[in-house]
Design a protein around this motif. Structure first.
Motif, PDB file in Angstrom:
ATOM      1  N   GLU A 353       0.820  -1.210   0.000  1.00  0.00           N
ATOM      2  CA  GLU A 353       0.000   0.000   0.000  1.00  0.00           C
ATOM      3  C   GLU A 353       0.855   1.261   0.000  1.00  0.00           C
ATOM      4  OE1 GLU A 353      -2.583  -0.337   3.348  1.00  0.00           O
ATOM      5  OE2 GLU A 353      -3.706  -2.030   2.509  1.00  0.00           O
ATOM      6  N   LEU A 354       2.097   1.146   0.479  1.00  0.00           N
ATOM      7  CA  LEU A 354       3.003   2.295   0.482  1.00  0.00           C
ATOM      8  C   LEU A 354       3.656   2.536  -0.870  1.00  0.00           C
ATOM      9  CD1 LEU A 354       4.905   1.770   3.861  1.00  0.00           C
ATOM     10  CD2 LEU A 354       3.140   3.478   3.377  1.00  0.00           C
ATOM     11  N   LEU A 355       3.747   1.488  -1.700  1.00  0.00           N
ATOM     12  CA  LEU A 355       4.484   1.606  -2.945  1.00  0.00           C
ATOM     13  C   LEU A 355       3.956   2.716  -3.861  1.00  0.00           C
ATOM     14  CD1 LEU A 355       6.729   0.630  -4.787  1.00  0.00           C
ATOM     15  CD2 LEU A 355       5.188  -1.130  -5.663  1.00  0.00           C
ATOM     16  N   ARG A 357       2.641   5.522  -3.141  1.00  0.00           N
ATOM     17  CA  ARG A 357       3.098   6.803  -2.588  1.00  0.00           C
ATOM     18  C   ARG A 357       4.594   6.977  -2.829  1.00  0.00           C
ATOM     19  NH1 ARG A 357       1.137   6.147   3.372  1.00  0.00           N
ATOM     20  NH2 ARG A 357       2.640   7.855   3.657  1.00  0.00           N
ATOM     21  N   ALA A 358       5.338   5.892  -2.718  1.00  0.00           N
ATOM     22  CA  ALA A 358       6.774   5.976  -2.984  1.00  0.00           C
ATOM     23  C   ALA A 358       7.033   6.329  -4.450  1.00  0.00           C
ATOM     24  CB  ALA A 358       7.446   4.657  -2.623  1.00  0.00           C
ATOM     25  N   LEU A 359       6.297   5.701  -5.361  1.00  0.00           N
ATOM     26  CA  LEU A 359       6.486   5.995  -6.777  1.00  0.00           C
ATOM     27  C   LEU A 359       6.130   7.446  -7.088  1.00  0.00           C
ATOM     28  CD1 LEU A 359       5.067   2.718  -8.366  1.00  0.00           C
ATOM     29  CD2 LEU A 359       7.457   3.370  -8.041  1.00  0.00           C
ATOM     30  N   ALA A 360       5.123   7.965  -6.417  1.00  0.00           N
ATOM     31  CA  ALA A 360       4.766   9.369  -6.603  1.00  0.00           C
ATOM     32  C   ALA A 360       5.889  10.291  -6.139  1.00  0.00           C
ATOM     33  CB  ALA A 360       3.478   9.692  -5.857  1.00  0.00           C
ATOM     34  N   ALA A 361       6.699   9.797  -5.181  1.00  0.00           N
ATOM     35  CA  ALA A 361       7.854  10.562  -4.693  1.00  0.00           C
ATOM     36  C   ALA A 361       9.125  10.209  -5.462  1.00  0.00           C
ATOM     37  CB  ALA A 361       8.047  10.310  -3.207  1.00  0.00           C
ATOM     38  N   ASP A 362       8.983   9.466  -6.551  1.00  0.00           N
ATOM     39  CA  ASP A 362      10.103   9.081  -7.418  1.00  0.00           C
ATOM     40  C   ASP A 362      11.147   8.232  -6.706  1.00  0.00           C
ATOM     41  OD1 ASP A 362       9.155  10.234  -9.777  1.00  0.00           O
ATOM     42  OD2 ASP A 362       9.980  12.204  -9.277  1.00  0.00           O
ATOM     43  N   VAL A 363      10.677   7.269  -5.918  1.00  0.00           N
ATOM     44  CA  VAL A 363      11.554   6.266  -5.322  1.00  0.00           C
ATOM     45  C   VAL A 363      10.807   4.938  -5.335  1.00  0.00           C
ATOM     46  CG1 VAL A 363      10.785   6.719  -2.942  1.00  0.00           C
ATOM     47  CG2 VAL A 363      13.065   5.740  -3.363  1.00  0.00           C
ATOM     48  N   ALA A 364      11.533   3.827  -5.502  1.00  0.00           N
ATOM     49  CA  ALA A 364      10.872   2.526  -5.631  1.00  0.00           C
ATOM     50  C   ALA A 364      11.571   1.480  -4.781  1.00  0.00           C
ATOM     51  CB  ALA A 364      10.855   2.069  -7.090  1.00  0.00           C
ATOM     52  N   PHE A 365      10.776   0.512  -4.335  1.00  0.00           N
ATOM     53  CA  PHE A 365      11.268  -0.666  -3.623  1.00  0.00           C
ATOM     54  C   PHE A 365      10.382  -1.843  -4.020  1.00  0.00           C
ATOM     55  CE2 PHE A 365       8.185   1.488  -0.858  1.00  0.00           C
ATOM     56  CZ  PHE A 365       7.292   0.464  -0.593  1.00  0.00           C
ATOM     57  N   VAL A 366      10.712  -3.032  -3.540  1.00  0.00           N
ATOM     58  CA  VAL A 366       9.869  -4.196  -3.807  1.00  0.00           C
ATOM     59  C   VAL A 366       9.152  -4.595  -2.521  1.00  0.00           C
ATOM     60  CG1 VAL A 366       9.749  -6.564  -4.644  1.00  0.00           C
ATOM     61  CG2 VAL A 366      11.497  -5.038  -5.540  1.00  0.00           C
ATOM     62  N   THR A 398      16.332   9.592   1.438  1.00  0.00           N
ATOM     63  CA  THR A 398      15.622  10.774   1.953  1.00  0.00           C
ATOM     64  C   THR A 398      14.191  10.793   1.440  1.00  0.00           C
ATOM     65  OG1 THR A 398      17.668  12.065   2.117  1.00  0.00           O
ATOM     66  CG2 THR A 398      15.601  13.304   2.001  1.00  0.00           C
ATOM     67  N   ARG A 399      14.029  10.510   0.146  1.00  0.00           N
ATOM     68  CA  ARG A 399      12.674  10.448  -0.406  1.00  0.00           C
ATOM     69  C   ARG A 399      11.868   9.347   0.258  1.00  0.00           C
ATOM     70  NH1 ARG A 399      13.962  10.675  -6.971  1.00  0.00           N
ATOM     71  NH2 ARG A 399      15.302  12.543  -6.913  1.00  0.00           N
ATOM     72  N   LEU A 400      12.481   8.173   0.446  1.00  0.00           N
ATOM     73  CA  LEU A 400      11.773   7.073   1.084  1.00  0.00           C
ATOM     74  C   LEU A 400      11.393   7.432   2.511  1.00  0.00           C
ATOM     75  CD1 LEU A 400      10.774   4.151   0.818  1.00  0.00           C
ATOM     76  CD2 LEU A 400      13.033   3.395   1.572  1.00  0.00           C
ATOM     77  N   GLY A 401      12.291   8.109   3.219  1.00  0.00           N
ATOM     78  CA  GLY A 401      11.992   8.510   4.590  1.00  0.00           C
ATOM     79  C   GLY A 401      10.777   9.417   4.675  1.00  0.00           C
ATOM     80  N   THR A 402      10.639  10.307   3.692  1.00  0.00           N
ATOM     81  CA  THR A 402       9.470  11.197   3.660  1.00  0.00           C
ATOM     82  C   THR A 402       8.180  10.393   3.501  1.00  0.00           C
ATOM     83  OG1 THR A 402      10.791  12.972   2.700  1.00  0.00           O
ATOM     84  CG2 THR A 402       8.407  13.132   2.438  1.00  0.00           C
ATOM     85  N   VAL A 403       8.236   9.378   2.635  1.00  0.00           N
ATOM     86  CA  VAL A 403       7.056   8.521   2.425  1.00  0.00           C
ATOM     87  C   VAL A 403       6.710   7.744   3.678  1.00  0.00           C
ATOM     88  CG1 VAL A 403       6.184   6.539   1.131  1.00  0.00           C
ATOM     89  CG2 VAL A 403       7.491   8.319  -0.054  1.00  0.00           C
ATOM     90  N   LEU A 404       7.732   7.243   4.380  1.00  0.00           N
ATOM     91  CA  LEU A 404       7.507   6.397   5.538  1.00  0.00           C
ATOM     92  C   LEU A 404       7.264   7.173   6.827  1.00  0.00           C
ATOM     93  CD1 LEU A 404      10.291   3.696   4.964  1.00  0.00           C
ATOM     94  CD2 LEU A 404       7.883   3.610   4.276  1.00  0.00           C
ATOM     95  N   SER A 405       7.376   8.474   6.777  1.00  0.00           N
ATOM     96  CA  SER A 405       7.268   9.280   7.995  1.00  0.00           C
ATOM     97  C   SER A 405       5.902   9.189   8.657  1.00  0.00           C
ATOM     98  CB  SER A 405       7.594  10.743   7.699  1.00  0.00           C
ATOM     99  OG  SER A 405       6.688  11.267   6.728  1.00  0.00           O
ATOM    100  N   SER A 406       4.888   8.796   7.860  1.00  0.00           N
ATOM    101  CA  SER A 406       3.540   8.696   8.425  1.00  0.00           C
ATOM    102  C   SER A 406       3.233   7.327   8.993  1.00  0.00           C
ATOM    103  CB  SER A 406       2.508   9.030   7.345  1.00  0.00           C
ATOM    104  OG  SER A 406       2.614   8.113   6.254  1.00  0.00           O
TER     105      SER A 406
END
Length: 407
Positions: A353-355, A357-366, A398-406
């Motif tokens: 469910e986080l992915l 939001r991460a893509l919208a912040a231009d960062v990706a993970f699996v 840094t981008r990922l941290g912003t996504v995960l901050s919530s």
């Protein structure tokens, strides 16, 4: 039907051809789907387990192809070839494997079209529909696909920080009577964990005792950044009769070559050779010849040292950034080598469910769920650190941290 009568669409529509049932339940790889992000330069992707292209030995590989195509045997390199593979290339691989404690000859090896084909051949030769394959929980996603496509029932075995638990493995062997056990014991995909020597010896001994094939997938073994080498499963006492070792050129040379190999007991190799004949006759002749030429002329050890130095810095950059990027209560691995860091966020978080939001912040993970054969831990995710420079990794974290901050 009388002349002039209306014809329904159902009458006109031809029957729809069916798909094979073996594809049922084999999910598409989210990793392969996320590779499309490479066309978006703004995205910092930690999703694909990709080697760094700027570290490829382009000059050495180009010279190897030139040497093959300008040699007196150039036309032979464009011809059909033996299924077992280029003898010169197998000799090079056998020498490297012997140096790692796995005494090998040319005749112990089969060259494959990437190590993924090696897994497919093993599934063809060893796994009947309905047979059980035991795997780590979690494990390499493409191996799950391979065994599922063969019709296997894939059963996960509990793991801890050192990999598969031998007690849980023995219990599963007694209960399930598996066709084979599949492991990535060194810098595992996806977790990055490495099984220690004592446990390796225990796993080899108990699979030998129960008469079960043990498949060791080892694409990352030469990418160690700290600590001491651990002998492969295939080098343990008692391994010769039932352990198959699978390797790859993708991580040490270039994945575009699509070259891998397997080392198997002599009684198994004829069946694997027939399986390969049925699959593709043989692996690309010219690519094998070029790989053999590269090993013969390139300074492979210096190249590997360069890879290790670069990847060590990238691993350190990611691990150093994790405490600030992840929410409180998170946990992660700190691999001694390989390509991956495995992260677990606080319970209740679903990384799938986080992915978006991460893509919208231009960062990706699996998201981690795809790596589980059983009930997935949806709070997990895999990060690959090899593709980007330390500076780019810091920005991505840094981008990922912003996504995960919530979270």
């Amino acid at each position: 039907m009388p002349p002039g009568a209306p014809v329904s669409a159902a009458v006109l529509a031809p029957p729809t051809p069916a798909l094979a049932q073996r594809l049922t339940g084999v999910a598409s790889s989210p990793v392969r789907e996320l590779l499309a992000l490479l066309d978006r330069p703004k995205v910092i992707s930690f999703a694909g387990g990709l080697p760094a292209p700027e570290l490829f030995d382009l000059d050495g590989v180009r010279a190897a192809y030139d040497a093959v195509l300008w040699s007196p045997n150039a036309r032979r390199a464009l011809q059909y070839a033996p299924t077992e593979g280029d003898r010169g290339l197998r000799a090079r691989v056998a020498g490297r494997m012997t140096a790692r404690g796995m005494f090998s000859s040319v005749d112990d090896l089969l060259v494959t079209s990437g190590s993924q084909q090696a897994l497919t051949l093993l599934a063809t030769a060893l796994v009947d529909p309905g047979a059980v394959v035991l795997v780590e929980d979690p494990t390499y996603l493409a191996a799950l696909q391979c065994f599922q496509l063969a019709g296997a029932r894939v059963v996960p075995v509990a793991t801890d920080g050192d990999g598969m638990d031998p007690d849980a493995l023995e219990e599963a062997i007694r209960r399930e009577r598996p066709a084979l056990v599949y492991l990535v014991p060194t810098f595992a995909n996806p977790t990055g964990r490495t099984m220690p020597t004592e446990r390796r010896a225990e796993v080899v001994a108990l699979t030998e005792r129960h008469g079960v094939w043990l498949v060791e997938d080892d694409p990352y073994g030469e990418l160690r950044y700290r600590g001491h080498d651990v002998a492969p499963l295939a080098a343990q006492p008692g391994a010769d009769g039932h352990v198959v070792h699978v390797g790859s050129f993708s991580k040490i040379a270039a994945p575009g070559l699509r070259l891998g190999w397997l080392r198997a007991p002599s009684r198994l190799l004829p069946a694997l050779t027939v399986a390969k004949q049925a699959a593709d006759l043989h692996t690309s002749t010219i690519d094998q010849a070029a790989a053999a030429a590269w090993f013969a002329t390139a300074d492979v050890e210096t190249h590997l040292a360069r890879l290790r130095t670069a990847y060590r810095r990238r691993r350190d950059a990611m691990v150093d950034a994790l405490p600030a990027a992840l929410p409180a209560g998170s946990a992660w691995t700190e691999p001694d080598g390989g390509m991956f860091v495995w992260v677990r966020l606080p319970r209740g978080v679903d990384t799938a469910e986080l992915l978006p939001r991460a893509l919208a912040a231009d960062v990706a993970f699996v998201p981690g769920a795809a790596f589980y054969a059983g009930v997935p831990d949806r709070a997990t995710l895999r990060l690959s650190f090899t593709t980007h420079t330390p500076e780019r990794i810091a920005e991505g974290m840094t981008r990922l941290g912003t996504v995960l901050s919530s979270c």
